[in-house]
Scaffold this active site. Structure first.
Site, PDB file in Angstrom:
ATOM      1  N   SER A 297       0.822  -1.198   0.000  1.00  0.00           N
ATOM      2  CA  SER A 297       0.000   0.000   0.000  1.00  0.00           C
ATOM      3  C   SER A 297       0.862   1.257   0.000  1.00  0.00           C
ATOM      4  O   SER A 297       1.597   1.510  -0.936  1.00  0.00           O
ATOM      5  CB  SER A 297      -0.964  -0.033   1.191  1.00  0.00           C
ATOM      6  OG  SER A 297      -1.860   1.040   1.163  1.00  0.00           O
TER       7      SER A 297
ATOM      8  N   ASP B 185      -1.340   1.463  -3.777  1.00  0.00           N
ATOM      9  CA  ASP B 185      -2.071   0.395  -4.471  1.00  0.00           C
ATOM     10  C   ASP B 185      -3.407   0.880  -5.005  1.00  0.00           C
ATOM     11  O   ASP B 185      -4.210   0.082  -5.504  1.00  0.00           O
ATOM     12  CB  ASP B 185      -2.249  -0.832  -3.577  1.00  0.00           C
ATOM     13  CG  ASP B 185      -3.027  -0.556  -2.303  1.00  0.00           C
ATOM     14  OD1 ASP B 185      -3.058   0.608  -1.862  1.00  0.00           O
ATOM     15  OD2 ASP B 185      -3.594  -1.494  -1.728  1.00  0.00           O
TER      16      ASP B 185
ATOM     17  N   ASP C 251      -6.220   1.886  -3.879  1.00  0.00           N
ATOM     18  CA  ASP C 251      -7.548   1.510  -3.386  1.00  0.00           C
ATOM     19  C   ASP C 251      -8.171   2.621  -2.555  1.00  0.00           C
ATOM     20  O   ASP C 251      -9.354   2.566  -2.222  1.00  0.00           O
ATOM     21  CB  ASP C 251      -7.512   0.197  -2.598  1.00  0.00           C
ATOM     22  CG  ASP C 251      -6.655   0.258  -1.340  1.00  0.00           C
ATOM     23  OD1 ASP C 251      -5.889   1.233  -1.174  1.00  0.00           O
ATOM     24  OD2 ASP C 251      -6.743  -0.673  -0.519  1.00  0.00           O
TER      25      ASP C 251
ATOM     26  N   ASP D  81      -3.357   6.358  -3.174  1.00  0.00           N
ATOM     27  CA  ASP D  81      -2.231   5.766  -2.461  1.00  0.00           C
ATOM     28  C   ASP D  81      -1.543   4.738  -3.356  1.00  0.00           C
ATOM     29  O   ASP D  81      -1.893   4.576  -4.526  1.00  0.00           O
ATOM     30  CB  ASP D  81      -2.676   5.167  -1.127  1.00  0.00           C
ATOM     31  CG  ASP D  81      -3.632   4.001  -1.273  1.00  0.00           C
ATOM     32  OD1 ASP D  81      -4.197   3.812  -2.366  1.00  0.00           O
ATOM     33  OD2 ASP D  81      -3.824   3.261  -0.282  1.00  0.00           O
TER      34      ASP D  81
END
Length: 452
Positions: free
Chosen positions: A98, A244, A246, A242
């Site tokens: 992440s 990743d 999501d 961010d």
């Protein structure tokens, strides 16, 4: 030997590569995942970190060794992996850390239909198997190993998201997007293709060393470049993802950050227009404005603990159409109850594009209170400090307490939550009140007790 107690967290696997975990351990995790889920097929994706391809390939080999056929979707965002899990009906594994720095990597796992895998839903069992196999080696696998193949789902993912929001009748918008060198640089161009959007890209080059800034928009310093570019270009809106991709954060036309709670309230109102009387989930750190807006629009607000597994479980139990968290995670029933910042971004663009006013005016009715943001304090005795805070407020008139998640103390015109970190010796404080002066007063009173 790797210390899996430090590596396997409440919701995922996360640690430094290769110090805390490596390719051989990733293969063990793959075998354990296939065993615990009982899957005869799985889907795997990964982000742009230098270590991600090797780790995900090892995980694929481990899963295939137990007889599971593996579909690799390659570079993707975490919500794209959830899409693949939902659309294909397969358990999934996403290799990402992440927003963490470059030396970290991790695995977010789900069952078929993007159902979460956490400590109580399989992750503890995966850890136990992995610990055993670290000592003994992976036992002999299936007589016929599974196959490993590749599939591109980016176009289908984009089509799915656009089908869930009415994007017709939008006026042209200038949109600055800061991908932070993360997976938004991969997904945003395809998702926004064909919309009346003048896209101003920032840091779209996939680079898991994050050369420009951390891919963590929750930290205000990582929004500075986006805010400046919005002002410079006269853009209608800025979006930041961010690492990743999501989670999605928004900046208005003035370059001011839009609180995730205001986005939650706005999207909730839109979902309730389409689903009258529906249930909306919000965690206990979101603004009071969220349940207020939900009730005003005829919906049923349900308050939950912080964390995606709790949100998803409550959505499944209540049939909620939408859920939001203070950390800019947004969950949709029509997206397998999974979180997707990209779908929330499309809702924002649709709402902004269907009216003539600026974003600041649009969200003003959803942003009703002053807040502190999350403030972390390093403490050795989390329980003791929390008890001291409770005792200090216990004698005040009109003050109530609840312990759904940490300690929440509420009064007529303010509230705060003090919550221990699951992984670090930290207490996290969030304060909301009618104005900035009240926030500062409550914040300083609590912090003096926590840090004293």
């Amino acid at each position: 030997m790797a210390d899996l107690s430090q590596l396997v967290k409440a919701y995922d696997v996360r640690g430094v590569v290769p110090d805390q975990w490596d390719i051989p351990l990733a293969e063990i995790f793959g075998a354990a995942f296939a065993t615990v889920t009982g899957a005869d097929a799985v889907v795997i994706g990964h982000d742009m970190r230098p270590s991600s391809p090797g780790l995900s390939d090892a995980f694929a080999r481990g899963a295939a060794s137990r007889g599971a056929d593996v579909t690799r979707i390659g570079l993707c965002s975490t919500d794209e992996l959830y899409f693949a899990s939902g659309r294909l009906g397969l358990p999934g594994a996403m290799f990402t850390a992440s927003h963490n720095p470059a030396q970290y990597n991790g695995i977010k796992m789900c069952r078929a239909g993007a159902a979460p895998v956490g400590q109580d839903t399989g992750l503890a069992d995966i850890r136990t198997l992995a610990e055993t196999w670290l000592e003994t080696g992976i036992p002999a696998g299936a007589d016929v190993p599974g196959t490993i193949g590749d599939r591109d789902v980016l176009g289908d993912y984009a089509d799915c998201l656009r089908s869930l929001v009415d994007l017709s009748g939008m006026r042209p918008l200038k949109v600055v997007v800061d991908a932070g060198n993360g997976m938004g640089g991969h997904t945003v161009p395809t998702v926004l293709a064909g919309l009346p959007v003048d896209l101003v890209p920032m840091y779209f080059e996939l680079d898991g060393t994050f050369p420009n800034h951390e891919a963590n928009p929750l930290d205000p310093k990582n929004l500075v470049d986006l805010q400046a570019r919005v002002r410079e270009t006269g853009a209608d809106i800025g979006l930041a993802f961010d690492g990743d991709a999501d989670r999605c954060f928004a900046v208005d036309e003035r370059g001011e950050a839009v609180p995730p709670s205001a986005v939650t309230a706005l999207v909730a109102a839109r979902e309730l227009a389409a689903h009258p009387g529906a249930t909306i989930i919000h965690n206990l750190i979101t603004s009071r404005s969220v349940p207020e807006v939900v009730k005003e629009h005829g919906g049923i607000p349900v308050r939950t603990r912080v964390g995606h597994s709790f949100i998803k479980q409550e959505m499944a139990a209540t049939g909620a159409v939408f859920g939001g968290e203070h950390s800019a995670h947004y969950y949709f029933r029509d997206f397998w109850n999974a979180d997707t910042g990209m779908l929330a971004a499309l809702h924002l663009l649709a709402a902004l594009g269907r009216q003539d006013g600026p974003l600041s005016a649009l969200v003003a009715g959803y942003d009703r209170y002053a807040s502190s943001g999350e403030i972390n304090s390093t403490v050795d005795d989390q329980a003791g400090r929390t008890g001291a805070v409770r005792a200090a407020f216990a004698g005040q008139a009109g003050v109530t307490f609840d312990e759904l998640d940490g300690l929440t103390v509420s009064a007529a015109d303010w509230w705060f939550n003090l919550r221990a970190s699951n992984t670090e010796p930290l207490l996290r404080l969030n304060v909301e009140a009618a104005d900035d002066d009240a926030v500062a007063r409550i914040r300083d009173q609590v912090l003096a007790l926590v840090r004293g």
